[in-house]
Design an enzyme around this catalytic site. Sequence first.
Site, PDB file in Angstrom:
ATOM      1  N   CYS A 112       0.984  -0.934  -0.600  1.00 10.63           N
ATOM      2  CA  CYS A 112      -0.502  -0.478   0.367  1.00 10.63           C
ATOM      3  C   CYS A 112       0.616   1.080  -0.133  1.00 10.63           C
ATOM      4  O   CYS A 112       0.220   2.030  -0.369  1.00 10.63           O
ATOM      5  CB  CYS A 112      -0.703   0.019   1.474  1.00 10.63           C
ATOM      6  N   HIS A 259      -3.602   7.834   2.909  1.00  8.35           N
ATOM      7  CA  HIS A 259      -3.713   5.655   2.128  1.00  8.35           C
ATOM      8  C   HIS A 259      -5.187   5.561   3.167  1.00  8.35           C
ATOM      9  O   HIS A 259      -5.798   5.930   4.225  1.00  8.35           O
ATOM     10  CB  HIS A 259      -2.742   5.479   2.852  1.00  8.35           C
ATOM     11  N   ASN A 289     -10.207  -0.622   0.443  1.00  7.23           N
ATOM     12  CA  ASN A 289      -8.717   0.119   0.869  1.00  7.23           C
ATOM     13  C   ASN A 289      -8.088  -0.639  -0.761  1.00  7.23           C
ATOM     14  O   ASN A 289      -8.262  -1.910  -1.082  1.00  7.23           O
ATOM     15  CB  ASN A 289      -8.181  -0.560   1.406  1.00  7.23           C
TER      16      ASN A 289
HETATM   17  N1  COA Z   1     -18.263  -8.328  10.076  1.00  5.21           N
HETATM   18  C1  COA Z   1     -18.692  -9.126  11.941  1.00  5.21           C
HETATM   19  N2  COA Z   1     -18.047  -9.073  12.507  1.00  5.21           N
HETATM   20  C2  COA Z   1     -16.651  -9.233  12.491  1.00  5.21           C
HETATM   21  C3  COA Z   1     -16.312  -8.829  11.120  1.00  5.21           C
HETATM   22  C4  COA Z   1     -16.831  -8.253  10.091  1.00  5.21           C
HETATM   23  N3  COA Z   1     -16.661  -8.265   8.957  1.00  5.21           N
HETATM   24  N4  COA Z   1     -15.188  -9.009  11.065  1.00  5.21           N
HETATM   25  C5  COA Z   1     -14.220  -9.375  12.211  1.00  5.21           C
HETATM   26  N5  COA Z   1     -15.564  -9.783  13.363  1.00  5.21           N
HETATM   27  C6  COA Z   1     -15.856  -9.943  14.142  1.00  5.21           C
HETATM   28  C7  COA Z   1     -14.732 -10.200  15.371  1.00  5.21           C
HETATM   29  O1  COA Z   1     -15.126 -11.939  14.835  1.00  5.21           O
HETATM   30  C8  COA Z   1     -14.655 -10.498  16.452  1.00  5.21           C
HETATM   31  O2  COA Z   1     -15.523 -10.772  17.241  1.00  5.21           O
HETATM   32  P1  COA Z   1     -15.683 -12.163  18.553  1.00  5.21           P
HETATM   33  O3  COA Z   1     -15.072 -10.811  19.514  1.00  5.21           O
HETATM   34  O4  COA Z   1     -16.737 -12.840  19.004  1.00  5.21           O
HETATM   35  O5  COA Z   1     -14.252 -12.406  18.710  1.00  5.21           O
HETATM   36  C9  COA Z   1     -14.903  -9.202  16.150  1.00  5.21           C
HETATM   37  O6  COA Z   1     -15.831  -8.674  15.534  1.00  5.21           O
HETATM   38  C10 COA Z   1     -14.437  -8.214  16.957  1.00  5.21           C
HETATM   39  O7  COA Z   1     -12.994  -8.237  15.898  1.00  5.21           O
HETATM   40  P2  COA Z   1     -11.507  -7.148  15.864  1.00  5.21           P
HETATM   41  O8  COA Z   1     -10.551  -7.821  15.481  1.00  5.21           O
HETATM   42  O9  COA Z   1     -11.828  -7.070  17.576  1.00  5.21           O
HETATM   43  O10 COA Z   1     -12.313  -5.811  15.093  1.00  5.21           O
HETATM   44  P3  COA Z   1     -11.554  -4.168  15.168  1.00  5.21           P
HETATM   45  O11 COA Z   1     -12.442  -3.213  15.790  1.00  5.21           O
HETATM   46  O12 COA Z   1     -10.019  -5.135  15.140  1.00  5.21           O
HETATM   47  O13 COA Z   1     -11.998  -4.296  13.465  1.00  5.21           O
HETATM   48  C11 COA Z   1     -10.681  -4.192  11.568  1.00  5.21           C
HETATM   49  C12 COA Z   1     -10.960  -4.615  12.749  1.00  5.21           C
HETATM   50  C13 COA Z   1      -9.981  -4.973  10.825  1.00  5.21           C
HETATM   51  C14 COA Z   1     -11.457  -3.682  10.500  1.00  5.21           C
HETATM   52  C15 COA Z   1      -9.860  -3.690  12.250  1.00  5.21           C
HETATM   53  O14 COA Z   1      -8.782  -3.730  13.148  1.00  5.21           O
HETATM   54  C16 COA Z   1      -8.332  -3.208  10.895  1.00  5.21           C
HETATM   55  O15 COA Z   1      -8.985  -2.017  10.334  1.00  5.21           O
HETATM   56  N6  COA Z   1      -7.332  -3.077  10.954  1.00  5.21           N
HETATM   57  C17 COA Z   1      -6.372  -2.678  10.519  1.00  5.21           C
HETATM   58  C18 COA Z   1      -6.651  -3.177   9.035  1.00  5.21           C
HETATM   59  C19 COA Z   1      -5.457  -2.573   7.788  1.00  5.21           C
HETATM   60  O16 COA Z   1      -5.644  -1.539   7.888  1.00  5.21           O
HETATM   61  N7  COA Z   1      -4.774  -3.588   7.009  1.00  5.21           N
HETATM   62  C20 COA Z   1      -4.950  -3.126   6.097  1.00  5.21           C
HETATM   63  C21 COA Z   1      -3.418  -2.296   6.103  1.00  5.21           C
HETATM   64  S1  COA Z   1      -3.030  -1.554   4.327  1.00  5.21           S
END
Ligand code: COA
Length: 332
Positions: A112, A259, A289
Amino acid sequence: MRGIKILGAGTYMPDTVASNDWFSTILDTNDEWIYTRTGIRERRISTDKPNWYMASEASKAALADSGIDPSEIDLVLAATCSPDYFYPALSCIVQQQTGAVNAAAFDINSACTGFINALDTASRFLQDSDYRNILIVASERLAPHCDYTDRTASILFGDGAGAAVVTRSDKPMWSYLSAKGDFFNALYCKVDQSRANCPLLEPDALPEGIIDTEAKTHTLQMNGKAVYKFAVDAMETAVNKVLEKSGLTTGDIDLYIPHQANARIIESAVKGLKLPPEKVYVNLEKHGNTSSACIPTCLAELKADGRIKDGMTICLVGFGAGLTSGAIVFGQ
Ligand code: COA
């Protein structure tokens, strides 16, 4: 003096829209969860057009916007982490498709952060009198590499391409680039070698932290929490470092283009840096993204709207797999 001016910008977005509601038909998820956690409503998926096609279309749009004849391009730089071919480089196909017959061509892969690294590279080439006009294209077809049974990662990404034609400028530019290879396994996609048939081959030796079970081979693997934490810090650090180099303050910047990974990441960094939100461009609600293509797609949208004007000071900031990050400040 190292400076660049954007002469033209263009984008290509595939026709097929994958909305949050569509994801809720294939995964245990819903629009409310995705939108509140990411700011994304929909993204585009290239169902039938390869990466080289998207890259070439964005490049043609950028060339048309610049008014530069393709034969006047001295270098094509393509940033991608999802090429159609190991070789030739994507940039060579773009060179052929656009008619940039006099250009050298090579690719840059820093996921990215690709457009930031490519623009920095372009500015260094432009210091050499042999190079006057450079076409930079960042293009990603991520859908074939995403695991659509993984609701945490697949909902984040979209396909698309953005391009810019740049030339030398007497206005200064500054850059700050960084890589933290210690975190390389926070976001990776392993090469598919399942069709290899050399009888001498043995299973790959894997670096520590890389998972290679059948289910997880050659699709995008991500530690979302680790990337999130890195991203907020990396954006703040990159902006602070590049401003420090330039002697400018956050208030001297007219436009910030971050980004487009997650609205919450951008909001946290904007808050940490105390940036005026109205100066920060965000378009991820519609595109998600698109990796390296995010920043040039923003540039193309802003330029088409007349919001990029001569005399402006612009800050680009990105992060991605590697884990890499970087920021550029330039006077347009
Ligand atoms: N829909 C519903 N529930 C979801 C889900 C979805 N699409 N994805 C994850 N969950 C659930 C998980 O399973 C978890 O459930 P649990 O508590 O029963 O285990 C809960 O939601 C919380 O998950 P968590 O991983 O803590 O969520 P989060 O708030 O950290 O959000 C991301 C997840 C991926 C959105 C976030 O971590 C993120 O944006 N990270 C950066 C990723 C990124 O930018 N990558 C590219 C970089 S260039």
